[in-house]
Design a protein around this motif. Structure first.
Motif, PDB file in Angstrom:
ATOM      1  N   GLY A  21       0.661  -1.313   0.061  1.00 51.18           N
ATOM      2  CA  GLY A  21       0.110   0.178   0.099  1.00 51.18           C
ATOM      3  C   GLY A  21       0.828   1.435   0.074  1.00 51.18           C
ATOM      4  N   LEU A  22       1.856   1.200   0.685  1.00 48.50           N
ATOM      5  CA  LEU A  22       2.766   2.397   0.779  1.00 48.50           C
ATOM      6  C   LEU A  22       3.516   2.530  -0.491  1.00 48.50           C
ATOM      7  N   ALA A  23       3.955   1.365  -1.154  1.00 49.62           N
ATOM      8  CA  ALA A  23       4.610   1.535  -2.366  1.00 49.62           C
ATOM      9  C   ALA A  23       3.480   2.198  -3.307  1.00 49.62           C
ATOM     10  N   LEU A  24       2.476   1.750  -3.454  1.00 43.29           N
ATOM     11  CA  LEU A  24       1.530   2.280  -4.415  1.00 43.29           C
ATOM     12  C   LEU A  24       0.928   3.672  -4.106  1.00 43.29           C
ATOM     13  N   PHE A  25       0.902   3.996  -2.966  1.00 37.88           N
ATOM     14  CA  PHE A  25       0.669   5.437  -2.385  1.00 37.88           C
ATOM     15  C   PHE A  25       1.642   6.283  -3.055  1.00 37.88           C
ATOM     16  N   LEU A  26       3.104   5.956  -2.698  1.00 38.54           N
ATOM     17  CA  LEU A  26       4.033   6.765  -3.163  1.00 38.54           C
ATOM     18  C   LEU A  26       4.153   7.131  -4.612  1.00 38.54           C
ATOM     19  N   SER A  27       3.889   5.890  -5.534  1.00 40.22           N
ATOM     20  CA  SER A  27       4.009   5.928  -6.736  1.00 40.22           C
ATOM     21  C   SER A  27       2.916   6.762  -7.219  1.00 40.22           C
ATOM     22  N   GLY A  28       1.606   6.570  -6.651  1.00 33.66           N
ATOM     23  CA  GLY A  28       0.439   7.589  -7.247  1.00 33.66           C
ATOM     24  C   GLY A  28       0.604   8.914  -6.924  1.00 33.66           C
ATOM     25  N   PHE A  29       1.070   9.354  -5.666  1.00 29.59           N
ATOM     26  CA  PHE A  29       1.496  10.509  -5.182  1.00 29.59           C
ATOM     27  C   PHE A  29       2.643  11.249  -6.201  1.00 29.59           C
ATOM     28  N   CYS A  83       0.034  14.981   1.633  1.00 31.95           N
ATOM     29  CA  CYS A  83       1.168  15.376   2.548  1.00 31.95           C
ATOM     30  C   CYS A  83       1.222  14.775   3.799  1.00 31.95           C
ATOM     31  N   VAL A  84      -0.141  15.033   4.539  1.00 34.15           N
ATOM     32  CA  VAL A  84      -0.489  14.324   5.884  1.00 34.15           C
ATOM     33  C   VAL A  84      -0.316  13.013   5.663  1.00 34.15           C
ATOM     34  N   VAL A  85      -0.735  12.304   4.705  1.00 33.31           N
ATOM     35  CA  VAL A  85      -0.804  10.810   4.416  1.00 33.31           C
ATOM     36  C   VAL A  85       0.453  10.241   4.491  1.00 33.31           C
ATOM     37  N   ILE A  86       1.572  11.108   3.888  1.00 33.45           N
ATOM     38  CA  ILE A  86       2.990  10.475   4.104  1.00 33.45           C
ATOM     39  C   ILE A  86       3.472  10.497   5.298  1.00 33.45           C
ATOM     40  N   VAL A  87       3.217  11.685   6.041  1.00 36.81           N
ATOM     41  CA  VAL A  87       3.702  11.872   7.370  1.00 36.81           C
ATOM     42  C   VAL A  87       3.083  10.866   8.160  1.00 36.81           C
ATOM     43  N   PHE A 117      -3.611   4.845  12.781  1.00 36.82           N
ATOM     44  CA  PHE A 117      -2.948   5.566  11.785  1.00 36.82           C
ATOM     45  C   PHE A 117      -3.092   5.037  10.460  1.00 36.82           C
ATOM     46  N   THR A 118      -3.269   3.803  10.282  1.00 35.19           N
ATOM     47  CA  THR A 118      -3.544   3.244   8.958  1.00 35.19           C
ATOM     48  C   THR A 118      -4.912   3.624   8.401  1.00 35.19           C
ATOM     49  N   PHE A 119      -5.902   3.661   9.353  1.00 35.02           N
ATOM     50  CA  PHE A 119      -7.371   4.114   9.171  1.00 35.02           C
ATOM     51  C   PHE A 119      -7.396   5.543   8.672  1.00 35.02           C
ATOM     52  N   PHE A 120      -6.555   6.369   9.594  1.00 36.77           N
ATOM     53  CA  PHE A 120      -6.369   7.735   9.392  1.00 36.77           C
ATOM     54  C   PHE A 120      -5.817   7.962   8.008  1.00 36.77           C
ATOM     55  N   ALA A 121      -4.666   7.113   7.530  1.00 39.31           N
ATOM     56  CA  ALA A 121      -4.190   7.514   6.394  1.00 39.31           C
ATOM     57  C   ALA A 121      -5.200   7.046   5.104  1.00 39.31           C
ATOM     58  N   ALA A 122      -5.830   6.046   5.294  1.00 40.09           N
ATOM     59  CA  ALA A 122      -6.689   5.691   4.280  1.00 40.09           C
ATOM     60  C   ALA A 122      -7.888   6.791   4.214  1.00 40.09           C
ATOM     61  N   LEU A 123      -8.419   7.041   5.464  1.00 42.83           N
ATOM     62  CA  LEU A 123      -9.575   8.169   5.300  1.00 42.83           C
ATOM     63  C   LEU A 123      -9.024   9.458   4.460  1.00 42.83           C
ATOM     64  N   VAL A 149      -3.749   5.603  -5.751  1.00 36.83           N
ATOM     65  CA  VAL A 149      -3.767   5.871  -4.424  1.00 36.83           C
ATOM     66  C   VAL A 149      -5.176   5.431  -3.751  1.00 36.83           C
ATOM     67  N   THR A 150      -6.165   5.301  -4.354  1.00 36.24           N
ATOM     68  CA  THR A 150      -7.291   4.847  -4.147  1.00 36.24           C
ATOM     69  C   THR A 150      -7.041   3.124  -3.690  1.00 36.24           C
ATOM     70  N   ILE A 151      -6.394   2.552  -4.214  1.00 34.76           N
ATOM     71  CA  ILE A 151      -5.993   1.027  -4.259  1.00 34.76           C
ATOM     72  C   ILE A 151      -5.136   1.018  -2.702  1.00 34.76           C
ATOM     73  N   ALA A 152      -4.308   1.856  -2.735  1.00 36.00           N
ATOM     74  CA  ALA A 152      -3.422   2.202  -1.579  1.00 36.00           C
ATOM     75  C   ALA A 152      -4.241   2.176  -0.173  1.00 36.00           C
ATOM     76  N   SER A 153      -5.246   3.012  -0.513  1.00 31.07           N
ATOM     77  CA  SER A 153      -6.133   3.473   0.810  1.00 31.07           C
ATOM     78  C   SER A 153      -6.873   1.964   1.252  1.00 31.07           C
ATOM     79  N   PHE A 154      -7.160   1.290   0.255  1.00 30.58           N
ATOM     80  CA  PHE A 154      -8.079   0.116   0.723  1.00 30.58           C
ATOM     81  C   PHE A 154      -7.020  -1.095   1.186  1.00 30.58           C
ATOM     82  N   LEU A 155      -5.790  -0.849   0.603  1.00 31.29           N
ATOM     83  CA  LEU A 155      -4.631  -1.794   1.472  1.00 31.29           C
ATOM     84  C   LEU A 155      -4.329  -1.430   2.563  1.00 31.29           C
TER      85      LEU A 155
END
Length: 181
Positions: A21-29, A83-87, A117-123, A149-155
């Motif tokens: 999920g983190l890899a997909l998020f960083l790729s999408g971001f 940026c908040v999600v990365i943090v 924190f995982t739910f917070f990031a996904a939200l 990033v949507t797939i990353a949130s579900f992961l």
């Protein structure tokens, strides 16, 4: 699974899910494909990201900074949320790794912290995607970065949910130690 000692299978699978999920998020971001447009006559071929854009309308493609036409409050809001999600997501992944790898770190408060924190990031990802999607001009469509990033949130949600069995296991382990059994 002999790796990571006595960690549960669910927490190990959850950690792998968190890393993916983190890899997909960083790729999408970081990629340019947040919104795109292509007309039938190929007179307008533009891909816009959060930081840069590619304009192929003139026949040759050029990467450039985002034009003022696409810089708006929705893009700025989405950028801030991401940026908040990365943090939140990067330290959570590190804490999750410590939880799985180290026996001494397996406490209920650690599980709850990781889950929150995982739910917070996904939200925040889902809110950012919704804000961005509502601001896409009518001749554009959401592109692949939004999907990543949507797939990353579900992961992230799945990774957090995979720690639910550990809450019960931690309670049983500490309860039996307290009783001396």
């Amino acid at each position: 699974m002999p790796y990571c000692g006595t960690a549960t299978k669910w927490s190990k699978i959850g950690l792998v899910t968190q890393y993916i999920g983190l890899a997909l998020f960083l790729s999408g971001f970081g990629t340019i494909g947040w919104m795109a447009t292509l007309t039938v006559q190929n007179t307008k071929d533009i891909i816009v990201g959060l930081f840069r854009m590619i304009d192929c309308s003139t026949g040759s493609c050029s990467t450039q900074d985002i034009s003022t036409d696409y810089e708006n409050s929705a893009r700025d809001s989405t950028l801030g949320l991401m940026c908040v999600v990365i943090v939140a997501a990067v330290p959570t992944t590190v804490i999750y790794s410590i939880y799985v790898a180290t026996e001494a770190a397996r406490y209920r408060c650690m599980i709850l912290t990781i889950m929150c924190f995982t739910f917070f990031a996904a939200l925040f990802i889902l809110i950012g995607v919704a804000v961005y999607a509502t601001s896409v001009p009518t001749d554009f469509y959401a592109s692949y970065s939004v999907g990543l990033v949507t797939i990353a949130s579900f992961l992230f949600i799945c990774a957090g949910c995979m720690l639910i069995p550990d809450i019960k296991n931690i309670y049983n382990i500490h309860h039996s130690i307290a009783l001396g059994t």
